[in-house]
Design an enzyme around this catalytic site. Sequence first.
Site, PDB file in Angstrom:
ATOM      1  N   ASP A 136       1.073  -1.443   0.296  1.00 28.90           N
ATOM      2  CA  ASP A 136       0.398   0.555   0.536  1.00 28.90           C
ATOM      3  C   ASP A 136       1.088   1.213  -0.019  1.00 28.90           C
ATOM      4  O   ASP A 136       1.074   2.155   1.476  1.00 28.90           O
ATOM      5  CB  ASP A 136      -1.184  -0.261   1.221  1.00 28.90           C
ATOM      6  CG  ASP A 136      -2.309   0.303   0.984  1.00 28.90           C
ATOM      7  OD1 ASP A 136      -1.894   1.888   0.099  1.00 28.90           O
ATOM      8  OD2 ASP A 136      -2.832   1.208   1.796  1.00 28.90           O
ATOM      9  N   LEU A 182     -11.630   6.862   8.871  1.00 32.15           N
ATOM     10  CA  LEU A 182     -12.089   8.255   7.976  1.00 32.15           C
ATOM     11  C   LEU A 182     -12.758   7.916   9.925  1.00 32.15           C
ATOM     12  O   LEU A 182     -13.459   7.723  10.491  1.00 32.15           O
ATOM     13  CB  LEU A 182     -13.243   8.582   7.566  1.00 32.15           C
ATOM     14  CG  LEU A 182     -13.193  10.100   6.788  1.00 32.15           C
ATOM     15  CD1 LEU A 182     -14.179   9.848   5.850  1.00 32.15           C
ATOM     16  CD2 LEU A 182     -14.257  10.953   8.213  1.00 32.15           C
ATOM     17  N   ASN A 189       4.556   4.207   3.486  1.00 37.32           N
ATOM     18  CA  ASN A 189       5.122   3.816   3.347  1.00 37.32           C
ATOM     19  C   ASN A 189       5.257   3.889   1.572  1.00 37.32           C
ATOM     20  O   ASN A 189       4.849   4.853   0.884  1.00 37.32           O
ATOM     21  CB  ASN A 189       4.164   2.497   2.902  1.00 37.32           C
ATOM     22  CG  ASN A 189       3.500   2.213   3.573  1.00 37.32           C
ATOM     23  OD1 ASN A 189       3.587   1.747   4.909  1.00 37.32           O
ATOM     24  ND2 ASN A 189       2.613   1.076   3.943  1.00 37.32           N
ATOM     25  N   MET A 238      -9.669   2.742  16.871  1.00 29.79           N
ATOM     26  CA  MET A 238     -10.691   3.383  17.124  1.00 29.79           C
ATOM     27  C   MET A 238     -11.262   3.867  18.293  1.00 29.79           C
ATOM     28  O   MET A 238     -12.574   4.400  18.108  1.00 29.79           O
ATOM     29  CB  MET A 238     -11.358   2.992  15.474  1.00 29.79           C
ATOM     30  CG  MET A 238     -11.869   1.320  16.197  1.00 29.79           C
ATOM     31  SD  MET A 238     -13.496   0.910  14.980  1.00 29.79           S
ATOM     32  CE  MET A 238     -13.600  -1.277  15.674  1.00 29.79           C
ATOM     33  N   HIS A 269       4.902   5.366  13.164  1.00 29.49           N
ATOM     34  CA  HIS A 269       2.937   5.829  12.563  1.00 29.49           C
ATOM     35  C   HIS A 269       1.518   5.768  13.248  1.00 29.49           C
ATOM     36  O   HIS A 269       0.827   6.313  12.924  1.00 29.49           O
ATOM     37  CB  HIS A 269       3.321   5.116  11.263  1.00 29.49           C
ATOM     38  CG  HIS A 269       2.421   3.753  11.409  1.00 29.49           C
ATOM     39  ND1 HIS A 269       3.459   2.866  12.340  1.00 29.49           N
ATOM     40  CD2 HIS A 269       1.860   3.328  10.637  1.00 29.49           C
ATOM     41  CE1 HIS A 269       2.495   1.822  12.292  1.00 29.49           C
ATOM     42  NE2 HIS A 269       1.856   1.606  10.750  1.00 29.49           N
ATOM     43  N   GLY A 300       0.250   0.238  16.593  1.00 26.73           N
ATOM     44  CA  GLY A 300       1.057  -0.591  15.985  1.00 26.73           C
ATOM     45  C   GLY A 300       0.218  -1.369  17.154  1.00 26.73           C
ATOM     46  O   GLY A 300       0.075  -1.905  18.353  1.00 26.73           O
ATOM     47  N   LYS A 354     -15.581   2.603   9.218  1.00 24.96           N
ATOM     48  CA  LYS A 354     -13.986   1.981   8.973  1.00 24.96           C
ATOM     49  C   LYS A 354     -14.499   0.906   7.363  1.00 24.96           C
ATOM     50  O   LYS A 354     -15.599   0.947   7.334  1.00 24.96           O
ATOM     51  CB  LYS A 354     -14.372   0.894  10.299  1.00 24.96           C
ATOM     52  CG  LYS A 354     -13.937   0.817  11.387  1.00 24.96           C
ATOM     53  CD  LYS A 354     -12.963  -0.139  11.853  1.00 24.96           C
ATOM     54  CE  LYS A 354     -11.470   0.303  10.931  1.00 24.96           C
ATOM     55  NZ  LYS A 354     -10.772   0.772  11.017  1.00 24.96           N
TER      56      LYS A 354
END
Lengths: 481, 142
Positions: free
Chosen positions: A93, A203, A330, A381, A404, A407, A480
């Site tokens: 991605d 989002l 990425n 979330m 980022h 994890g 989601k």
Amino acid sequence: MKVIPAGDCIWEIPPTEKPGMRVPARIYASEALLAQMDQGVFEQVTNVACLPGIVRAALCMPDGHWGYGFPIGGVAAFRADTGVISPGGIGFDINCGMRVLRTGLTEAEVRPRLRELIDALFSAVPSGVGAKGILRLSDTAFRRVMVEGAGWCVAEGYGWREDLEHMEGRGCLPGADPAHVSERAVSRGLEQLGTLGSGNHYLEIQVVPPDGIHDERLARALGIEAPGQVLVMLHCGSRGFGHQIATDYLRRFDEVMPRHGIKVPDRELACAPFRSPEGQAYFAAMTAAANSAFANRQLITHRIREVFGKVFGRDPHALGLSVIYDVCHNTAKVERHRVDGEWLDLVVHRKGATRAFGPGAPDVPEAYRDIGQPVIIGGSMETGSALLVGTAHAMEETWGSTAHGAGRTMSRAQAKKRIRGETLLKDMESRGILVRAASKSGAAEEAGFAYKDIDAVVDVLHRVDISRKVVSLKPIANVKG
Amino acid sequence: MGRWTVLEEIAVADCALEIEGDSLDDLFETAARALCELMVDPATVAPTVERTVSLVAGAVDLLFYDWLSELIFLKDRDREVFIRTQVRVTTASPWRLAARLEGGSIDPEHTALRADLKAVTLHRFAVEETGMGWRARVVIDI
């Protein structure tokens, strides 16, 4: 495998620990986070240390976990003249990344309309398996997206001119060349622009909690004024277009490595010399995918603004819906860094890791030039996210890189065994977090307990001084895939 | 009839699979079924589409890689998933695959969606013959 303390929250695995290691591996973590890291992190970060042309060390951030090729949270820099580029160090991605928008709205104003708002966002932003994009592009227009990135969207009316000032690379990485992109990749991605995807993509509507501002001056510089302010966060990437480019070149590199005399400890680390024809072709195609990811997030931003405008009956400008920043996770980028006193061009791979350039560094937008590049750490979330800024020390320590997200600590299958999607969503709603999910089982995989404690991750980044914490954020509604 | 299981301890953010087949054809068909079940609930897909796929690769593991990649590609390009496949792998050099696929369009109104698979990785990738047939290990990026 011997893991030696090398400073506060820094651990080192010496090159003697695995045959073929050219440099040490360095892991940034507290003792507790280190203990949570799975076996894959240690196996994979030491594999990265074996790659040709790697400089100084193979790095893993505190959110690190088992990935493929590189660990998630992996960062490595290779000399541009003698080193390699590896799709396994970037991920399928390509430019999966994050964007955060501020609003001038407060939680008190949004709560009464929250259900209507999240339903409208779920309907306006396609998500999940098989989702069709917002636009039907011509082949020619898609090739422009590959080269121009978010700039194409803004030129076509899907954004504001100032949006581009608040993105890594102004939403367009240089070097993209559609000639190196297969027809297969084009046909796969053509109808997906403006889609969220699934997995950990989301989002989210977030709010600054009462104790969420850690540095008032930096928060103000990011457009965050007070607790209760509402923000919108977005996590997605280059969709099938990027996935296909990575697949095409992984397959190609797997075949050409013997010709370049390269052997790797994991086939997913298949690579080619950066300056070779294959390396340059992949870089040009990968950059095209990165630019499509910027465009993807820009189109979704456009939809978010439309929805907010409609629900609140006001122009999105009047709602203050401006982009704070957009960061890549990425990528591989050619950056100039100082190595043992000498400035070198390095191909910096960040996989599940974020650039975190400090104050005054190149490509930090004018608005943030004095404070450092904004960093977005996306959490689960259920638990929350954080905004930080890059530091001068990060430039020296980690090639200007940081974590980022929170994890994962638990596999998707294990998370699904522990809770059903319907139960989780009902429970979250009772706690004031509304979730709309294209896949209920997919939502269960993203439960908060499947992730590390994001505050612990952020604390490590702050303590090691590779990012400075500014604001914590809590979710109030989530879409989601 | 082949079998497949999720290897829960490997690649926690993705999906590691172990797939076994009584024959090479069975291995490829079982892998296709596994991918379909990861993406959607097959019971919610109306079988309205038939496709054929032909592939050629220099090695059996690369043929397997290309086969799984093709199914993920079709999910994105045509928004189709395949609940049944008939695969014939020719064990000669190069390795060849001829497959007939039966499935349908992904319809968000009726199809129960699961994970949007991104790609097939080469991490710990293996296809091997066993005393009982064939076995593959593969990590799918999610």
